[in-house]
Design a protein around this motif. Structure first.
Motif, mmCIF file in Angstrom:
data_model
loop_
_atom_site.group_PDB
_atom_site.id
_atom_site.type_symbol
_atom_site.label_atom_id
_atom_site.label_comp_id
_atom_site.label_asym_id
_atom_site.label_seq_id
_atom_site.Cartn_x
_atom_site.Cartn_y
_atom_site.Cartn_z
ATOM 1 N N SER A 142 -8.186 -4.369 -14.981
ATOM 2 C CA SER A 142 -7.000 -3.640 -14.545
ATOM 3 C C SER A 142 -7.308 -2.203 -14.179
ATOM 4 O O SER A 142 -6.568 -1.563 -13.429
ATOM 5 C CB SER A 142 -5.952 -3.693 -15.656
ATOM 6 O OG SER A 142 -6.477 -3.156 -16.875
ATOM 7 N N ARG B 69 1.070 -5.227 4.374
ATOM 8 C CA ARG B 69 1.006 -3.832 3.963
ATOM 9 C C ARG B 69 -0.460 -3.468 3.783
ATOM 10 O O ARG B 69 -1.192 -4.140 3.060
ATOM 11 C CB ARG B 69 1.757 -3.604 2.646
ATOM 12 C CG ARG B 69 1.743 -2.146 2.167
ATOM 13 C CD ARG B 69 2.706 -1.956 0.992
ATOM 14 N NE ARG B 69 2.308 -2.764 -0.154
ATOM 15 C CZ ARG B 69 1.427 -2.346 -1.100
ATOM 16 N NH1 ARG B 69 0.842 -1.159 -0.987
ATOM 17 N NH2 ARG B 69 1.153 -3.139 -2.112
ATOM 18 N N ILE C 133 -3.714 -1.752 2.567
ATOM 19 C CA ILE C 133 -4.234 -1.104 1.362
ATOM 20 C C ILE C 133 -5.356 -0.162 1.812
ATOM 21 O O ILE C 133 -6.508 -0.570 1.987
ATOM 22 C CB ILE C 133 -4.751 -2.134 0.341
ATOM 23 C CG1 ILE C 133 -3.683 -3.196 0.046
ATOM 24 C CG2 ILE C 133 -5.188 -1.443 -0.943
ATOM 25 C CD1 ILE C 133 -2.394 -2.630 -0.527
ATOM 26 N N THR D 222 -8.745 5.964 -6.902
ATOM 27 C CA THR D 222 -7.406 5.353 -6.948
ATOM 28 C C THR D 222 -7.550 3.956 -7.543
ATOM 29 O O THR D 222 -8.363 3.147 -7.070
ATOM 30 C CB THR D 222 -6.780 5.274 -5.540
ATOM 31 O OG1 THR D 222 -6.714 6.587 -5.002
ATOM 32 C CG2 THR D 222 -5.396 4.683 -5.595
ATOM 33 N N ALA E 299 -3.657 -0.625 -9.496
ATOM 34 C CA ALA E 299 -2.227 -0.529 -9.789
ATOM 35 C C ALA E 299 -1.600 0.603 -8.996
ATOM 36 O O ALA E 299 -0.481 0.488 -8.479
ATOM 37 C CB ALA E 299 -2.019 -0.338 -11.292
ATOM 38 N N GLU E 300 -2.330 1.725 -8.919
ATOM 39 C CA GLU E 300 -1.803 2.857 -8.133
ATOM 40 C C GLU E 300 -1.700 2.506 -6.654
ATOM 41 O O GLU E 300 -0.858 3.031 -5.939
ATOM 42 C CB GLU E 300 -2.693 4.075 -8.321
ATOM 43 C CG GLU E 300 -2.642 4.639 -9.724
ATOM 44 C CD GLU E 300 -3.632 5.764 -9.937
ATOM 45 O OE1 GLU E 300 -3.563 6.458 -10.946
ATOM 46 O OE2 GLU E 300 -4.516 5.970 -9.040
ATOM 47 N N ALA E 301 -2.546 1.597 -6.198
ATOM 48 C CA ALA E 301 -2.478 1.158 -4.808
ATOM 49 C C ALA E 301 -1.375 0.150 -4.591
ATOM 50 O O ALA E 301 -1.106 -0.270 -3.454
ATOM 51 C CB ALA E 301 -3.823 0.584 -4.381
ATOM 52 N N GLY E 302 -0.696 -0.310 -5.690
ATOM 53 C CA GLY E 302 0.418 -1.230 -5.548
ATOM 54 C C GLY E 302 0.025 -2.678 -5.568
ATOM 55 O O GLY E 302 0.808 -3.533 -5.117
ATOM 56 N N LEU E 303 -1.183 -3.021 -6.045
ATOM 57 C CA LEU E 303 -1.629 -4.408 -6.086
ATOM 58 C C LEU E 303 -1.219 -5.042 -7.415
ATOM 59 O O LEU E 303 -1.292 -4.401 -8.479
ATOM 60 C CB LEU E 303 -3.145 -4.482 -5.913
ATOM 61 C CG LEU E 303 -3.666 -4.088 -4.516
ATOM 62 C CD1 LEU E 303 -5.193 -4.079 -4.524
ATOM 63 C CD2 LEU E 303 -3.157 -5.046 -3.467
ATOM 64 N N LYS E 304 -0.792 -6.291 -7.334
ATOM 65 C CA LYS E 304 -0.361 -7.030 -8.499
ATOM 66 C C LYS E 304 -1.175 -8.296 -8.623
ATOM 67 O O LYS E 304 -1.830 -8.733 -7.671
ATOM 68 C CB LYS E 304 1.128 -7.367 -8.406
ATOM 69 C CG LYS E 304 2.045 -6.156 -8.335
ATOM 70 C CD LYS E 304 3.494 -6.567 -8.166
ATOM 71 C CE LYS E 304 4.414 -5.359 -8.069
ATOM 72 N NZ LYS E 304 5.837 -5.749 -7.884
ATOM 73 N N GLU F 100 -1.780 -11.603 -5.857
ATOM 74 C CA GLU F 100 -1.522 -11.279 -4.422
ATOM 75 C C GLU F 100 -2.732 -11.660 -3.572
ATOM 76 O O GLU F 100 -3.867 -11.740 -4.058
ATOM 77 C CB GLU F 100 -1.189 -9.797 -4.273
ATOM 78 C CG GLU F 100 0.170 -9.437 -4.865
ATOM 79 C CD GLU F 100 0.580 -8.029 -4.561
ATOM 80 O OE1 GLU F 100 1.733 -7.808 -4.166
ATOM 81 O OE2 GLU F 100 -0.283 -7.116 -4.695
#
Length: 582
Positions: A467, A533, A535, A541, A544-549, A552
């Motif tokens: 993570s 979207r 990346i 960075t 998680a800060e990049a918005g990945l879950k 995906e």
């Protein structure tokens, strides 16, 4: 003159009639007559260069015809320096030494003449100095004599150029000014076609054109000259014969001093003129004088037969003496009878053959010139054709050389570019292998991870990342998937290709230092498949800060040929992916 008696006035008029009044002033003549007790004969002896010639002597004449007199070759006038025959050295020295004396006596004569005081005019003979007329060109003098002849006779020169009157033309001319025969032959009087060149030019025309020359010499001191001018020279039949037979007519007054070309001082010391030289060559003793000249076959010296050598310019006949009555040697009737009965029948056949030969030679010359011109033109065309062919061959060789040179330069450029690309690929491959060894984290075994599916150009890969994994590590993992399978991970380098040490910080600093930018250096970008979207890579960075879950799906979009030389891929539909679950 008003104070003189009638018999004295008659004596002055008689002396003026005999002498040229332009050279002797009336007061001078009166002084001379007073000094010799008004004797006209004694005054003439003092003023002239010798005793007076009795006019009866001029009436005794002879006429040498073509069949009675042998041929007399004509010598050309002297041409050395363009001057006439010189006097003797003694005459020239005497003329120079007597010049101051004549200047002084001339002044005294003028002064004493004003006061009516007799002054004896001394004669130093033929060698004494006389003030000459102002030197002028011979052609202008001949034209002026022709103009004077027209005024005296009331006739006109049938082929005279208008420049005869103006004197503006400096070349001999025979262009017509008046039509011949005239419109009214009974009222219009014409003169022969007098040539306005020099005596030497007349001889040249006779030789070059095969024409008959008629040389007419006069002297106003002879009493027979005026009648000769008025009657003989204006006779229409004589003019017609000479015009029809294309005679070269030349003439003048032997008293006209026409100096040969040269400076003024030598002109003073020389008494020769074109007319005097012609008179000497033609052995003239009495005036008026007419001579006919033409080319004739050269006679052999041993026999009376003609020589085979070239023709010689010959005096055909000479005529001198009075022209009145009609039986006179220079009358029109005598000259016409001589021309029609003797001269033309004997001379024309040879001259006709000679002119035909000249025309034939001229035709041959023109033909040779045309042939030579055609040959030169053919040579020029051949030379131009050969030069054009050589030039075209040279241009073709130059073109091929330039093309080959350009091709070699292009090959060198392509090779250099290929080497540069290979160098970039090699270095990029070293970075990938180092990132696979040092940057990509190992796959975690516990559940604290993020599972992602990545669509690569070569296929689909699913992997779990801790993570705390950064975007740099994600990009390094995707980039390491481009390493060929033949390259074992155990052989990956421990240190980066540039710099020292290891770790993500070294990689991120290196990427930021590249001029082309991060995206260009990576050669690809990652994006979510749906909704799409991007990346973007950012240093330091986390995922998680990049918005990945977890679960995906990402797509690798190649932006340059750095990624194994493959074509960029667009993102596919989400139908191609399956959702990942725990």
């Amino acid at each position: 003159m008003d104070t003189l008696a009638e018999d004295q006035r008659d004596a002055v008029r008689q002396l003026q009639a005999v002498l040229d009044s332009q050279h002797y002033d009336t007061d001078v003549l009166v002084s001379v007559l007073q000094s010799v007790d008004w004797s006209v004969h004694s005054a003439m002896e003092l003023l002239l260069d010798g005793p007076h010639v009795d006019s009866s002597a001029s009436s005794r004449s002879t006429m040498s015809s073509l069949d009675l007199e042998p041929q007399l070759p004509v010598d050309r006038p002297e041409r050395a320096g363009g001057r006439g025959p010189p006097r003797t050295l003694a005459d020239a020295i005497f003329a120079v030494l007597s010049l101051p004396f004549h200047v002084v006596t001339g002044i005294l004569r003028f002064i004493l003449g004003v006061f009516r005081i007799p002054f004896l005019s001394l004669n130093f003979g033929a060698s004494s100095y006389r003030p000459p007329r102002q030197p002028h060109d011979s052609r202008g003098a001949i034209r002026r004599w022709i103009t004077t002849l027209e005024e005296e006779t009331g006739a006109y020169n049938i082929k005279s150029s208008p420049s005869v009157a103006t004197g503006r033309d400096s070349h001999p001319s025979t262009s017509r000014r008046h039509a011949y025969p005239p419109a009214n032959p009974e009222t219009t009087r014409v003169l022969p076609d007098f040539f306005d060149g020099t005596y030497d030019e007349v001889l040249d025309i006779c030789q070059k054109e095969g024409r008959i020359a008629c040389v007419i010499l006069v002297s106003e001191e002879h009493d027979d000259v005026p009648a000769f001018k008025r009657v003989t020279l204006t006779d229409p039949n004589l003019v017609r014969i000479m015009n029809d037979n294309n005679f070269v007519v030349w003439g003048g007054d032997v008293r006209d001093k026409i100096p040969w070309d040269g400076n003024y001082f030598f002109a003073v010391l020389r008494s020769g003129s074109h007319y005097e030289v012609a008179a000497q060559k033609l052995q003239v003793t009495t005036y008026p004088f007419v001579a006919f000249l033409a080319l004739q076959p050269r006679r052999s010296t041993s026999t009376s037969s003609f020589s085979s050598s070239g023709p010689v310019l010959t005096v055909l006949s000479r005529h001198y003496g009075p022209s009145v009555p009609d039986s006179g040697p220079t009358s029109a009737r005598s000259l016409i009878n001589h021309l029609e009965g003797q001269l033309l029948p004997r001379v024309d056949p040879f001259l006709t053959r000679y002119r035909n030969q000249l025309q034939e030679r001229e035709r041959d010359r023109l033909l040779r010139e045309q042939q030579d011109k055609a040959y030169r033109d053919s040579q020029r065309r051949d030379r131009e054709r050969i030069e054009a062919k050589i030039r075209a061959e040279r241009e073709e060789v130059e073109r091929i050389r330039k093309e080959e040179e350009a091709q070699r330069e292009e090959e060198k450029r392509l090779q250099a570019e290929q080497e540069r690309q290979e160098s970039i690929k090699l270095r990029r491959s070293q970075w990938r292998r180092w990132m696979r060894r040092s940057i990509v984290p190992p796959e975690p075994r516990d559940g604290n991870s993020i599972r992602l599916a990545i669509r690569l150009p070569s296929g689909r890969v699913v992997r779990s990342f801790p993570s705390a994994t950064t975007v740099t590590a994600l990009y390094a993992f995707a980039d390491s998937q481009m390493i060929p399978s033949s390259m074992n991970s155990q052989d990956d380098p421990e240190h980066p290709p540039e710099g020292s040490g290891g770790g993500v910080e070294i990689l991120e600093r290196y990427i930021h230092s590249q001029v082309q930018g991060p995206e260009s250096w990576w050669g690809f970008k990652l994006a979510l498949s749906y909704p799409r979207r991007e990346i973007k890579w950012k240093a330091n960075t986390s995922l998680a800060e990049a918005g990945l879950k977890n679960g995906e799906q990402l797509v690798m979009e190649v932006t340059s040929n750095v990624v194994n030389g493959k074509k960029p891929l667009g993102h596919d539909s989400d139908d191609q992916y399956e959702s990942e679950s725990d």
